[in-house]
Write an enzyme that holds these catalytic residues in place. Structure first.
Site, PDB file in Angstrom:
ATOM      1  N   LYS A 118      32.259  43.349  40.098  1.00 30.32           N
ATOM      2  CA  LYS A 118      32.845  44.486  41.240  1.00 30.32           C
ATOM      3  C   LYS A 118      30.847  45.353  41.059  1.00 30.32           C
ATOM      4  CE  LYS A 118      37.490  43.935  40.372  1.00 30.32           C
ATOM      5  NZ  LYS A 118      38.523  43.985  39.614  1.00 30.32           N
ATOM      6  N   GLN A 176      39.834  48.700  34.941  1.00 27.69           N
ATOM      7  CA  GLN A 176      40.412  47.161  34.407  1.00 27.69           C
ATOM      8  C   GLN A 176      41.628  46.276  33.708  1.00 27.69           C
ATOM      9  OE1 GLN A 176      39.037  44.788  36.099  1.00 27.69           O
ATOM     10  NE2 GLN A 176      39.784  42.680  35.411  1.00 27.69           N
ATOM     11  N   ASP A 231      41.447  50.556  44.248  1.00 26.67           N
ATOM     12  CA  ASP A 231      42.219  49.601  43.662  1.00 26.67           C
ATOM     13  C   ASP A 231      43.580  50.043  44.313  1.00 26.67           C
ATOM     14  OD1 ASP A 231      41.607  47.871  42.341  1.00 26.67           O
ATOM     15  OD2 ASP A 231      42.011  48.781  39.608  1.00 26.67           O
TER      16      ASP A 231
HETATM   17  N1  GUN Z   1      43.250  42.944  36.860  1.00 21.30           N
HETATM   18  C1  GUN Z   1      42.957  41.887  37.817  1.00 21.30           C
HETATM   19  N2  GUN Z   1      42.730  42.008  38.639  1.00 21.30           N
HETATM   20  C2  GUN Z   1      42.328  43.486  38.821  1.00 21.30           C
HETATM   21  C3  GUN Z   1      42.293  44.753  39.778  1.00 21.30           C
HETATM   22  O1  GUN Z   1      42.112  44.166  40.502  1.00 21.30           O
HETATM   23  N3  GUN Z   1      42.211  45.844  39.586  1.00 21.30           N
HETATM   24  C4  GUN Z   1      42.141  45.688  38.647  1.00 21.30           C
HETATM   25  N4  GUN Z   1      41.599  47.781  37.752  1.00 21.30           N
HETATM   26  N5  GUN Z   1      42.224  45.227  37.795  1.00 21.30           N
HETATM   27  C5  GUN Z   1      42.269  44.146  37.499  1.00 21.30           C
END
Ligand code: GUN
Length: 283
Positions: A53, A97, A120
Site C-alpha cells: 500500500k 491494518q 478504507d
Molecule cells: N486487512 C485485510 N484487508 C484489509 C484492508 O483492506 N484494509 C485494512 N485496513 N486491513 C485489511
C-alpha cells in the site's frame, strides 16, 4: 476458453495513471495527497500488505507513511495516535491494518478515524453513507469490483446479481453498490439453502467467501459475469480464488482471474480514495 477475461492488472494500471495525473494537478495547487498507514504487531501477511500500500502510493506520486507499532501497544495509545492524525491537515487518509491484536477492539479503533479520512471505507459513517446514497468512501474491494463491471460496459439495470458472502468489508457493501446501479440483488451466505438454484438465475455473481470452489461450472448460467474476490491457496500452495476458474470459464461470459483480478483493483481503489480525500479537503 469461452469467457472473456477481465484483466485487473491492466485496469488497475489505467486507474493508477489517472490517479497520478490528478495527484500532479493537486500538487500544483500546493496539496500533497498523503496516506498514513498504521500496522500494529508483526503479522507477516499484514507486513506485506502495508508495504504494498505504501509503495503503490509513492509510485503514484502520493505521500505515504507507514507507522509500525509492537503488538503490545496499548489501545489507548493507538487511539491517541489516530486522534493526532485526524487533527493533522497534512494527512488526508488514515488506514489501520486489520486484524489488530486481540486486546484491541477493532470497531472502537475504526470509529476513532475521522470519517473524512476513512479511505478504507470501514467507518460506520462510511457504511451509512453507502446505505443512504450519500457521499462517503466506498470500501476498496467492492468498489474495485464495480469498476471492473464498468470497464466492460456492463449495464446492471434490472439484472440479477448474486453476492456470495455477507462480510462488512465485501459482501454487504457489494450488494449495496449493485443495488445503487439498479440490479436486483440476492445475498447468499453459509446458511443459504440451495445456493446453486440462486446462482443459476444470476446475470452477475460475486464470490466473496474465502473458500475454494464455492462456485463451480454447474452453478453458472451461460454468459454470466463472474467476479472472484477470494484469495486462497490450493493444495500446491498456489494462489486461487473462490471460483473453480478452469470449469467456470467454459460457461461464463466474463470472468476475473486470481491472481490478477480483484486484488490489484483493491489496491488501486485505495489510491483513488486517498486522492479523493485530499481533493475534498482542498475544496
Ligand atoms: N486487512 C485485510 N484487508 C484489509 C484492508 O483492506 N484494509 C485494512 N485496513 N486491513 C485489511
Amino acid at each position: 476458453m469461452h469467457a472473456q477475461l477481465i484483466d485487473g492488472n491492466a485496469l488497475a494500471q489505467k486507474i493508477r495513471a489517472e490517479v497520478a495525473g490528478r495527484t500532479q494537478a493537486l500538487k500544483a495547487r500546493g496539496v500533497e495527497p498523503s496516506l498514513a498507514i498504521i500496522l500494529v504487531g508483526e503479522d507477516p501477511a499484514s507486513q506485506v500488505y502495508t508495504r504494498h500500500k505504501a509503495n503503490d502510493s509513492t509510485q503514484t506520486g502520493l505521500k505515504a507513511t507507514l507507522e509500525t507499532y509492537p503488538a503490545d501497544l496499548p489501545e489507548a495509545a493507538l487511539l491517541d495516535r489516530i486522534r493526532a492524525l485526524n487533527e493533522d491537515p497534512a494527512v488526508h487518509g488514515i488506514l489501520v491494518q486489520l486484524p489488530l491484536p486481540k486486546h484491541m477492539d477493532a470497531s472502537k479503533v475504526i470509529e476513532a478515524i475521522a470519517p473524512a479520512k476513512d479511505v478504507d471505507g470501514f467507518h460506520v459513517a462510511s457504511a451509512g453513507a453507502l446505505l443512504t446514497g450519500q457521499r462517503g468512501f466506498w470500501p476498496c474491494t467492492p468498489y474495485g469490483c464495480m469498476k471492473m463491471l464498468e470497464s466492460i460496459g456492463y449495464d446492471l439495470r434490472g439484472k440479477h446479481a448474486v453476492v456470495i458472502g455477507r462480510s462488512n468489508i465485501v459482501g454487504k457493501p457489494m450488494a449495496l453498490m449493485l443495488l445503487q446501479k439498479d440490479a436486483t440483488v440476492t445475498i447468499c451466505h453459509s446458511r443459504t439453502r440451495d445456493l446453486k438454484a440462486l446462482t443459476l438465475q444470476a446475470d452477475v455473481i460475486v464470490a466473496a467467501v474465502g473458500k475454494r470452489n464455492v462456485l463451480t461450472a454447474d452453478m453458472v448460467k451461460p454468459g454470466a459475469v463472474v467476479i472472484d474476490v477470494g484469495m486462497n491457496r490450493n493444495d500446491e500452495g498456489k494462489l486461487c480464488g473462490d471460483v473453480d476458474f478452469a470449469g467456470v470459464k467454459e460457461v461464463a461470459g466474463w470472468i476475473t482471474p486470481v491472481p490478477g483480478g480483484v486484488g490489484p483493483m483493491t489496491r488501486a481503489m485505495l489510491l483513488v480514495n486517498t486522492l479523493e480525500a485530499a481533493e475534498r479537503a482542498a475544496g
